[in-house]
Scaffold this motif. Sequence first.
Motif, PDB file in Angstrom:
ATOM      1  N   TYR A 183       0.841  -1.198   0.000  1.00 30.98           N
ATOM      2  CA  TYR A 183       0.000   0.000   0.000  1.00 30.98           C
ATOM      3  C   TYR A 183       0.882   1.256   0.000  1.00 30.98           C
ATOM      4  O   TYR A 183       0.640   2.216  -0.745  1.00 30.98           O
ATOM      5  N   ALA A 184       1.923   1.248   0.810  1.00 30.41           N
ATOM      6  CA  ALA A 184       2.848   2.378   0.876  1.00 30.41           C
ATOM      7  C   ALA A 184       3.584   2.557  -0.449  1.00 30.41           C
ATOM      8  O   ALA A 184       3.843   3.688  -0.886  1.00 30.41           O
ATOM      9  N   TRP A 185       3.920   1.436  -1.090  1.00 33.06           N
ATOM     10  CA  TRP A 185       4.599   1.515  -2.385  1.00 33.06           C
ATOM     11  C   TRP A 185       3.722   2.211  -3.422  1.00 33.06           C
ATOM     12  O   TRP A 185       4.189   3.036  -4.199  1.00 33.06           O
ATOM     13  N   GLN A 186       2.447   1.894  -3.414  1.00 33.21           N
ATOM     14  CA  GLN A 186       1.526   2.537  -4.344  1.00 33.21           C
ATOM     15  C   GLN A 186       1.327   4.013  -4.006  1.00 33.21           C
ATOM     16  O   GLN A 186       1.138   4.848  -4.903  1.00 33.21           O
ATOM     17  N   ALA A 187       1.379   4.320  -2.717  1.00 29.81           N
ATOM     18  CA  ALA A 187       1.128   5.703  -2.286  1.00 29.81           C
ATOM     19  C   ALA A 187       2.322   6.606  -2.554  1.00 29.81           C
ATOM     20  O   ALA A 187       2.170   7.732  -3.049  1.00 29.81           O
ATOM     21  N   ASN A 188       3.532   6.131  -2.227  1.00 31.03           N
ATOM     22  CA  ASN A 188       4.718   6.979  -2.362  1.00 31.03           C
ATOM     23  C   ASN A 188       5.972   6.112  -2.319  1.00 31.03           C
ATOM     24  O   ASN A 188       6.534   5.878  -1.250  1.00 31.03           O
ATOM     25  N   PRO A 189       6.438   5.625  -3.474  1.00 36.15           N
ATOM     26  CA  PRO A 189       7.615   4.747  -3.490  1.00 36.15           C
ATOM     27  C   PRO A 189       8.855   5.393  -2.880  1.00 36.15           C
ATOM     28  O   PRO A 189       9.626   4.728  -2.179  1.00 36.15           O
ATOM     29  N   GLN A 190       9.059   6.674  -3.141  1.00 37.84           N
ATOM     30  CA  GLN A 190      10.244   7.351  -2.613  1.00 37.84           C
ATOM     31  C   GLN A 190      10.233   7.392  -1.089  1.00 37.84           C
ATOM     32  O   GLN A 190      11.259   7.144  -0.435  1.00 37.84           O
ATOM     33  N   ALA A 191       9.065   7.694  -0.519  1.00 36.71           N
ATOM     34  CA  ALA A 191       8.960   7.748   0.942  1.00 36.71           C
ATOM     35  C   ALA A 191       9.188   6.364   1.544  1.00 36.71           C
ATOM     36  O   ALA A 191       9.830   6.233   2.594  1.00 36.71           O
ATOM     37  N   LEU A 192       8.677   5.341   0.901  1.00 41.15           N
ATOM     38  CA  LEU A 192       8.887   3.979   1.393  1.00 41.15           C
ATOM     39  C   LEU A 192      10.366   3.619   1.341  1.00 41.15           C
ATOM     40  O   LEU A 192      10.900   3.019   2.288  1.00 41.15           O
ATOM     41  N   ALA A 193      11.027   3.955   0.265  1.00 33.87           N
ATOM     42  CA  ALA A 193      12.452   3.656   0.141  1.00 33.87           C
ATOM     43  C   ALA A 193      13.246   4.365   1.237  1.00 33.87           C
ATOM     44  O   ALA A 193      14.138   3.762   1.855  1.00 33.87           O
ATOM     45  N   ARG A 194      12.933   5.628   1.493  1.00 34.63           N
ATOM     46  CA  ARG A 194      13.641   6.363   2.547  1.00 34.63           C
ATOM     47  C   ARG A 194      13.428   5.725   3.908  1.00 34.63           C
ATOM     48  O   ARG A 194      14.365   5.574   4.708  1.00 34.63           O
ATOM     49  N   LEU A 195      12.184   5.342   4.184  1.00 29.54           N
ATOM     50  CA  LEU A 195      11.878   4.720   5.475  1.00 29.54           C
ATOM     51  C   LEU A 195      12.611   3.397   5.628  1.00 29.54           C
ATOM     52  O   LEU A 195      13.175   3.096   6.698  1.00 29.54           O
ATOM     53  N   ALA A 196      12.616   2.589   4.576  1.00 27.88           N
ATOM     54  CA  ALA A 196      13.293   1.294   4.633  1.00 27.88           C
ATOM     55  C   ALA A 196      14.781   1.462   4.881  1.00 27.88           C
ATOM     56  O   ALA A 196      15.381   0.730   5.687  1.00 27.88           O
ATOM     57  N   VAL A 197      15.394   2.421   4.216  1.00 27.24           N
ATOM     58  CA  VAL A 197      16.829   2.660   4.412  1.00 27.24           C
ATOM     59  C   VAL A 197      17.105   3.194   5.814  1.00 27.24           C
ATOM     60  O   VAL A 197      18.035   2.745   6.499  1.00 27.24           O
ATOM     61  N   ASP A 198      16.292   4.147   6.267  1.00 28.10           N
ATOM     62  CA  ASP A 198      16.490   4.730   7.595  1.00 28.10           C
ATOM     63  C   ASP A 198      16.429   3.672   8.691  1.00 28.10           C
ATOM     64  O   ASP A 198      17.193   3.726   9.660  1.00 28.10           O
ATOM     65  N   LEU A 199      15.510   2.715   8.548  1.00 22.23           N
ATOM     66  CA  LEU A 199      15.301   1.698   9.587  1.00 22.23           C
ATOM     67  C   LEU A 199      15.943   0.352   9.227  1.00 22.23           C
ATOM     68  O   LEU A 199      15.710  -0.641   9.911  1.00 22.23           O
ATOM     69  N   ARG A 200      16.697   0.339   8.154  1.00 25.24           N
ATOM     70  CA  ARG A 200      17.429  -0.855   7.730  1.00 25.24           C
ATOM     71  C   ARG A 200      16.495  -2.055   7.507  1.00 25.24           C
ATOM     72  O   ARG A 200      16.754  -3.169   7.947  1.00 25.24           O
ATOM     73  N   GLN A 201      15.410  -1.782   6.821  1.00 26.41           N
ATOM     74  CA  GLN A 201      14.431  -2.830   6.526  1.00 26.41           C
ATOM     75  C   GLN A 201      14.267  -3.009   5.018  1.00 26.41           C
ATOM     76  O   GLN A 201      13.180  -3.329   4.537  1.00 26.41           O
ATOM     77  N   GLU A 202      15.359  -2.845   4.274  1.00 21.04           N
ATOM     78  CA  GLU A 202      15.285  -3.017   2.827  1.00 21.04           C
ATOM     79  C   GLU A 202      14.841  -4.438   2.451  1.00 21.04           C
ATOM     80  O   GLU A 202      14.054  -4.619   1.517  1.00 21.04           O
ATOM     81  N   ASN A 203      15.363  -5.439   3.177  1.00 23.16           N
ATOM     82  CA  ASN A 203      15.001  -6.823   2.844  1.00 23.16           C
ATOM     83  C   ASN A 203      13.520  -7.100   3.075  1.00 23.16           C
ATOM     84  O   ASN A 203      12.901  -7.891   2.345  1.00 23.16           O
ATOM     85  N   LEU A 204      12.956  -6.464   4.075  1.00 21.07           N
ATOM     86  CA  LEU A 204      11.527  -6.623   4.335  1.00 21.07           C
ATOM     87  C   LEU A 204      10.708  -6.073   3.171  1.00 21.07           C
ATOM     88  O   LEU A 204       9.750  -6.715   2.715  1.00 21.07           O
ATOM     89  N   VAL A 205      11.087  -4.923   2.682  1.00 26.80           N
ATOM     90  CA  VAL A 205      10.371  -4.338   1.545  1.00 26.80           C
ATOM     91  C   VAL A 205      10.567  -5.206   0.306  1.00 26.80           C
ATOM     92  O   VAL A 205       9.622  -5.433  -0.467  1.00 26.80           O
ATOM     93  N   ARG A 206      11.762  -5.694   0.117  1.00 26.45           N
ATOM     94  CA  ARG A 206      12.007  -6.583  -1.027  1.00 26.45           C
ATOM     95  C   ARG A 206      11.057  -7.785  -0.985  1.00 26.45           C
ATOM     96  O   ARG A 206      10.480  -8.173  -2.003  1.00 26.45           O
ATOM     97  N   ALA A 207      10.915  -8.376   0.192  1.00 32.92           N
ATOM     98  CA  ALA A 207      10.041  -9.545   0.330  1.00 32.92           C
ATOM     99  C   ALA A 207       8.594  -9.194   0.019  1.00 32.92           C
ATOM    100  O   ALA A 207       7.871  -9.974  -0.614  1.00 32.92           O
ATOM    101  N   ALA A 208       8.170  -8.019   0.460  1.00 34.51           N
ATOM    102  CA  ALA A 208       6.782  -7.612   0.228  1.00 34.51           C
ATOM    103  C   ALA A 208       6.499  -7.332  -1.238  1.00 34.51           C
ATOM    104  O   ALA A 208       5.358  -7.484  -1.700  1.00 34.51           O
TER     105      ALA A 208
END
Length: 225
Positions: A183-208
């Motif tokens: 849902y976040a990816w559809q709403a704002n991919p850039q914001a999601l990417a920033r959040l994932a990097v800030d919290l070191r959850q890139e792998n979680l987003v990749r899985a989703a």
Amino acid sequence: MGLARRLVALPVAIAAAALLTVGVPHTIGVLISARAEPILRLLQDQHLVETDKLRSLIAVLGQAQPWLRGGDARLDAGLAELVLAEQLPRGDPEAAQVLDQAIASLRAGLEREPANPYAWSRLAYAEALKNGWTPLAVSSLRLALITAPYEPPLLWSRLRMAFLAWPKMTSDDRDLVFPQIRYAWQANPQALARLAVDLRQENLVRAALLRVPEDGLAFEDLIKH
């Protein structure tokens, strides 16, 4: 008055008395809480509210609570107490006390309004602020997601909490998070990417995003820049 008229009048009188018993206290509570409305609106719109105004808001809502059956005044007080606790200096004993009050107010309000996703989100945050991501904090976040899975104003705050709570979540909890990421990816991919990097959850987003390879590739491009 004849017997027939008395038999009709008695139930009407009883009903009127019951309405007065319920209606008058509620009216009193509404009139009291109306004094807090301007400050409460500022707070709900995420404007900065000074500590003295927060204290005044909490006091007014406390006066209104005994007159109201619903949970709104308690939930509003919980929000004000939570913001006040965050504004007070860290390590200040009053901050810990006010945070405890916020948790108690939110819980009391949710007993009366259990389908309020905003209150569940605030309770999850308050509990995590006090003790970290305990099972109690995670369960509050779970209910925040269940009660309103797609609530735009809550999207980013809940997702941030979910990223932080991820190591403490059960598999069922995690199943609730994956749709939020998409849902976040559809709403704002850039914001999601920033959040994932800030919290070191890139792998979680990749899985989703695995189900749509193009989205995964686009995400990789975003986190490289």
